[in-house]
Design a protein around this motif. Structure first.
Motif, PDB file in Angstrom:
ATOM      1  N   LEU A   1      -4.935  45.860 -74.783  1.00  0.00           N
ATOM      2  CA  LEU A   1      -5.396  46.857 -73.805  1.00  0.00           C
ATOM      3  C   LEU A   1      -6.912  46.918 -73.800  1.00  0.00           C
ATOM      4  CD1 LEU A   1      -3.415  50.198 -74.354  1.00  0.00           C
ATOM      5  CD2 LEU A   1      -3.035  48.452 -72.604  1.00  0.00           C
ATOM      6  N   PRO A   2      -7.533  47.008 -72.603  1.00  0.00           N
ATOM      7  CA  PRO A   2      -8.971  47.300 -72.585  1.00  0.00           C
ATOM      8  C   PRO A   2      -9.206  48.714 -73.100  1.00  0.00           C
ATOM      9  CG  PRO A   2      -8.057  47.309 -70.362  1.00  0.00           C
ATOM     10  CD  PRO A   2      -6.939  46.900 -71.277  1.00  0.00           C
ATOM     11  N   ILE A   3     -10.315  48.903 -73.826  1.00  0.00           N
ATOM     12  CA  ILE A   3     -10.653  50.246 -74.304  1.00  0.00           C
ATOM     13  C   ILE A   3     -11.586  50.894 -73.289  1.00  0.00           C
ATOM     14  CG2 ILE A   3     -11.604  51.624 -76.176  1.00  0.00           C
ATOM     15  CD1 ILE A   3     -11.073  49.378 -78.081  1.00  0.00           C
ATOM     16  N   THR A   4     -10.988  51.636 -72.367  1.00  0.00           N
ATOM     17  CA  THR A   4     -11.801  52.466 -71.472  1.00  0.00           C
ATOM     18  C   THR A   4     -11.141  53.835 -71.440  1.00  0.00           C
ATOM     19  OG1 THR A   4     -10.615  52.068 -69.404  1.00  0.00           O
ATOM     20  CG2 THR A   4     -12.303  50.447 -70.025  1.00  0.00           C
TER      21      THR A   4
ATOM     22  N   ASP B   1     -18.797  47.038 -72.731  1.00  0.00           N
ATOM     23  CA  ASP B   1     -17.879  46.333 -71.833  1.00  0.00           C
ATOM     24  C   ASP B   1     -16.943  45.460 -72.640  1.00  0.00           C
ATOM     25  OD1 ASP B   1     -18.997  47.404 -69.618  1.00  0.00           O
ATOM     26  OD2 ASP B   1     -20.255  45.673 -69.146  1.00  0.00           O
ATOM     27  N   ASP B   2     -15.757  45.213 -72.110  1.00  0.00           N
ATOM     28  CA  ASP B   2     -14.860  44.164 -72.615  1.00  0.00           C
ATOM     29  C   ASP B   2     -14.212  44.470 -73.955  1.00  0.00           C
ATOM     30  OD1 ASP B   2     -15.587  42.591 -70.450  1.00  0.00           O
ATOM     31  OD2 ASP B   2     -17.225  41.629 -71.533  1.00  0.00           O
ATOM     32  N   ALA B   3     -14.435  45.656 -74.550  1.00  0.00           N
ATOM     33  CA  ALA B   3     -13.761  45.946 -75.813  1.00  0.00           C
ATOM     34  C   ALA B   3     -12.257  46.083 -75.548  1.00  0.00           C
ATOM     35  CB  ALA B   3     -14.309  47.216 -76.441  1.00  0.00           C
ATOM     36  N   VAL B   4     -11.469  45.522 -76.464  1.00  0.00           N
ATOM     37  CA  VAL B   4     -10.013  45.599 -76.327  1.00  0.00           C
ATOM     38  C   VAL B   4      -9.409  46.019 -77.656  1.00  0.00           C
ATOM     39  CG1 VAL B   4      -9.887  43.806 -74.547  1.00  0.00           C
ATOM     40  CG2 VAL B   4      -9.650  43.159 -76.956  1.00  0.00           C
ATOM     41  N   THR B   5      -8.201  46.556 -77.607  1.00  0.00           N
ATOM     42  CA  THR B   5      -7.459  46.843 -78.827  1.00  0.00           C
ATOM     43  C   THR B   5      -6.112  46.137 -78.720  1.00  0.00           C
ATOM     44  OG1 THR B   5      -6.729  48.582 -80.342  1.00  0.00           O
ATOM     45  CG2 THR B   5      -6.492  49.031 -78.003  1.00  0.00           C
ATOM     46  N   ARG B   6      -5.595  45.689 -79.860  1.00  0.00           N
ATOM     47  CA  ARG B   6      -4.377  44.866 -79.852  1.00  0.00           C
ATOM     48  C   ARG B   6      -3.261  45.588 -80.599  1.00  0.00           C
ATOM     49  NH1 ARG B   6      -3.568  40.555 -83.570  1.00  0.00           N
ATOM     50  NH2 ARG B   6      -1.692  39.428 -83.032  1.00  0.00           N
TER      51      ARG B   6
ATOM     52  N   LEU C   1     -15.140  37.248 -80.038  1.00  0.00           N
ATOM     53  CA  LEU C   1     -16.393  37.493 -79.309  1.00  0.00           C
ATOM     54  C   LEU C   1     -16.045  38.000 -77.920  1.00  0.00           C
ATOM     55  CD1 LEU C   1     -18.673  34.503 -80.298  1.00  0.00           C
ATOM     56  CD2 LEU C   1     -18.865  36.894 -80.969  1.00  0.00           C
ATOM     57  N   LYS C   2     -16.684  39.078 -77.534  1.00  0.00           N
ATOM     58  CA  LYS C   2     -16.348  39.710 -76.259  1.00  0.00           C
ATOM     59  C   LYS C   2     -16.621  38.770 -75.102  1.00  0.00           C
ATOM     60  CE  LYS C   2     -16.737  44.313 -77.986  1.00  0.00           C
ATOM     61  NZ  LYS C   2     -17.675  44.747 -79.005  1.00  0.00           N
TER      62      LYS C   2
END
Lengths: 305, 305
Positions: free
Chosen positions: A81-84, A168-173, B228-229
Motif C-alpha cells: 500500500l502507498p503510505i498517504t 513521495d512513494d513510501a509504501v508499506t507491505r 529504493l523509492k
C-alpha cells in the motif's frame, strides 16, 4: 464467509490491506498485530493481514519475531500500500475550526512537514492507531484526525485533505497468513519467505547462505538480521526471495540452507504484489535440475554419460 | 558544555541512552528522532543520540534513511539499553487509584501481558512518547504512565512497579552521532557502520558484497535491506560489522565495496557497547596486508619474491 483478522479498530492501514487482499471476507479487528496472528493460530479467524515492512502502525520487528518462534503460520499473499494520509474532521468543519489534531505517533512524524505548513500552531495528540484518532474526532476529543484513506468509509467524518505525505512513494507491505496447509499454486511471479538461524557462529556464514541462493539464480528481495535473545553474536535472518517452493531451484536452495542452518522456518510461497515474472533462467529451470539428476544417477549406475 | 540532542521530552529511553553515553553533556530534547539529526547537522547541538534497532519510540527505518541520504553524520559511539518499563503515578497513589494508563503505543504493546495481569480493566491511552505519558499523569490527564526507568528523575511521580517487561532480554540500540571530523581512535573492540547501494541490479550482488567482508575475516553484526523509492528492484543495504576503518582489513573491504557499489556511505567506526575484542585473525592483520603489498610492489619492480 471466511474471516480475516487485522490490527484495528476499523479504518486502519491494516484494514485497507486486508480489504485489498480479500474483498469478499469478513473483517475482524483485533487490538494488536501479534493478536491478529494469535487469532488465526487459535482458529478464531481463517486469515490474518499484518504489516511486515515500513509500517505506520505496529512494530514490525515484534511481528517478525512472533512469526519465527510461535506456532507456524504461512503467507498465502502480500499487499503493498502507498503510505498517504487523509485529514478527517466532523461534518461541516473547516481548517479554521481545527484546534487539535491526532494520529498514531509514527503517522504524525510522517506528516510533520504538511502539518507545519497547514496547521502550524495546532496541538498534536497521539492515538494507539490512525483509526483510533478518527474515533476520537467522532467523540469530540479531537477536532481532526490523520488517518488511512479507508477510515472515512467507517466513520461519519468529512475528508478535508487527502493524499497527504511528506515523502513521495513510501509504501508499506503486508502479508496475508493462515495456518499451514495446501500451498498457493505457482503463478510464475511468486515470492518465498523464510526465517533461518545459521548452524555455526562463524564469520561469513550469511555470505555462504546468500551464495546458495545466488548460485541457483534466485533474486533476494529483502533481508533483515535480528539478534537472538540471550545468545551473543547469534542471529536470526529473515529472507524474502523470488520464486515458489514448487520450483526445483527454490526447493534445492532451501535444502542447501537446511544443511547449513540449525533452523529454517518456511514462511510461505505466494504471488508477488508486483507481477514481474520470476521465471528461472535457462540453467536453473526445472528441466536442468531433472537432467542433472538423471546424469548423476546414470554415473552411479556405472554408465559414463 | 557540549550538547547532545535526543527524542524528548525529558525522560524517554533516548534520554536514558544519551545520559549513559555522555553523562557530562547538556541534554537537548527535540520533538522527533529525525529532528535530533537535523539539530546536529545545523550545528545547534554537538551530538545526537538516536535509536537504530528495536526502538520502543520512533520509527527506525525513517531514521536509517535520514542517515543514508541527507548531509552526512558519523557515529562515534553506541549504547545498548535493556527494554524494561516503570509504572509511574502521582505521589501517594496506589494500584487501586489507577483508572487510566498511558504510554507510546509500542510500549503499551510490549507490556500488554503485564497490564492484563495487573490492571486488567483499566483503559489504555496513547502518548507520543513514554515520557509524554508521565507529563500527562502530572497534568492529571491520566492516572498512570508506562515509562523508561529514567523518567522518574524528571517528574515528581512515584514508581509503583519497575522492571516491567513481557519479554526478557529485549534491548534497544542507539548511535551517538556527530558531524564528520576526526574519528574515534581504535580500541580493539570497534564496530563500523555503512550504507551501500550496489552498482548493478543483478542476482547475487549482496552475496558478493558480504563475501568481500568474509574473505577478510570481518564479522557482520547487522544487515537490513530497504527498497529504493521509485527504483523497482534496487535496494540500499545497512551493514554493521566488527573492526575499525583504521585497520587494513576494514579499509581494504570498504575499498572493495566502493568498486562494487554505486554508492557507499561511511557511517562511522566507534567502540562497541559489548567490549568483546574484534582483533583480526593472523592472516588478516595489518602486517599481513603490508607484507602482501610489499611483495606485489617487488614483483612490479622486476624482482621475483
Amino acid at each position: 464467509m471466511p474471516t480475516i483478522a487485522y490490527f484495528g479498530p476499523e479504518g486502519t492501514f491494516s484494514e485497507q490491506a486486508a480489504r485489498a487482499a480479500r474483498p469478499d471476507h469478513t473483517f475482524v479487528p483485533v487490538v494488536t498485530v501479534p493478536e491478529a496472528l494469535t487469532t488465526v493460530r487459535q482458529g478464531r479467524a481463517d486469515l490474518a493481514c499484518v504489516p511486515v515492512e515500513n509500517s505506520v502502525e505496529g512494530a514490525v520487528s515484534a511481528t517478525m519475531d512472533a512469526l519465527a518462534v510461535d506456532e507456524p503460520l504461512v503467507a498465502v499473499g502480500e499487499v503493498v500500500l502507498p503510505i498517504t494520509f487523509s485529514l478527517l474532521v466532523r461534518p461541516g468543519a473547516t481548517m479554521a475550526d481545527i484546534k487539535s489534531v491526532a494520529s498514531h505517533p509514527h503517522a504524525l512524524a510522517q506528516v510533520q512537514g504538511w502539518l507545519g505548513a497547514h496547521l502550524p500552531d495546532v496541538p498534536r495528540f497521539a492515538s494507539t492507531s490512525t483509526a483510533a484518532a478518527a474515533v476520537g474526532v467522532l467523540d469530540g476529543q479531537y477536532d481532526a484526525a490523520i488517518t488511512a484513506p479507508v477510515a472515512v468509509e467507517h466513520y461519519a467524518l468529512d475528508v478535508l485533505h487527502t493524499a497527504i505525505a511528506d515523502v513521495d512513494d513510501a509504501v508499506t507491505r503486508f502479508l496475508v497468513l493462515r495456518r499451514p496447509g495446501a500451498l498457493p499454486a505457482p503463478t510464475g511471479s511468486d515470492r518465498t519467505s523464510i526465517s533461518a538461524v545459521a548452524a555455526y557462529q562463524r564469520t561469513g556464514v550469511l555470505a555462504e547462505m546468500l551464495t546458495e541462493l545466488a548460485l541457483r539464480g534466485i533474486n533476494l528481495s529483502r533481508i533483515e538480521s535480528r539478534p537472538l535473545k540471550g545468545r551473543l553474536g547469534e542471529y536470526r535472518f529473515y529472507l524474502d526471495f523470488d520464486g515458489h517452493i514448487a520450483e526445483r531451484r527454490v526447493g534445492d536452495a532451501l535444502a542447501a540452507l537446511h544443511r547449513r542452518c540449525q533452523h529454517v522456518r518456511f514462511l510461505g510461497s505466494y504471488p508477488k504484489a508486483d507481477p514481474t515474472p520470476t521465471i528461472a533462467g535457462l540453467d536453473n529451470a526445472d528441466e536442468d535440475y531433472l537432467a542433472a539428476d538423471e546424469w548423476v544417477s546414470s554415473l552411479r549406475a556405472g554408465r559414463t554419460g
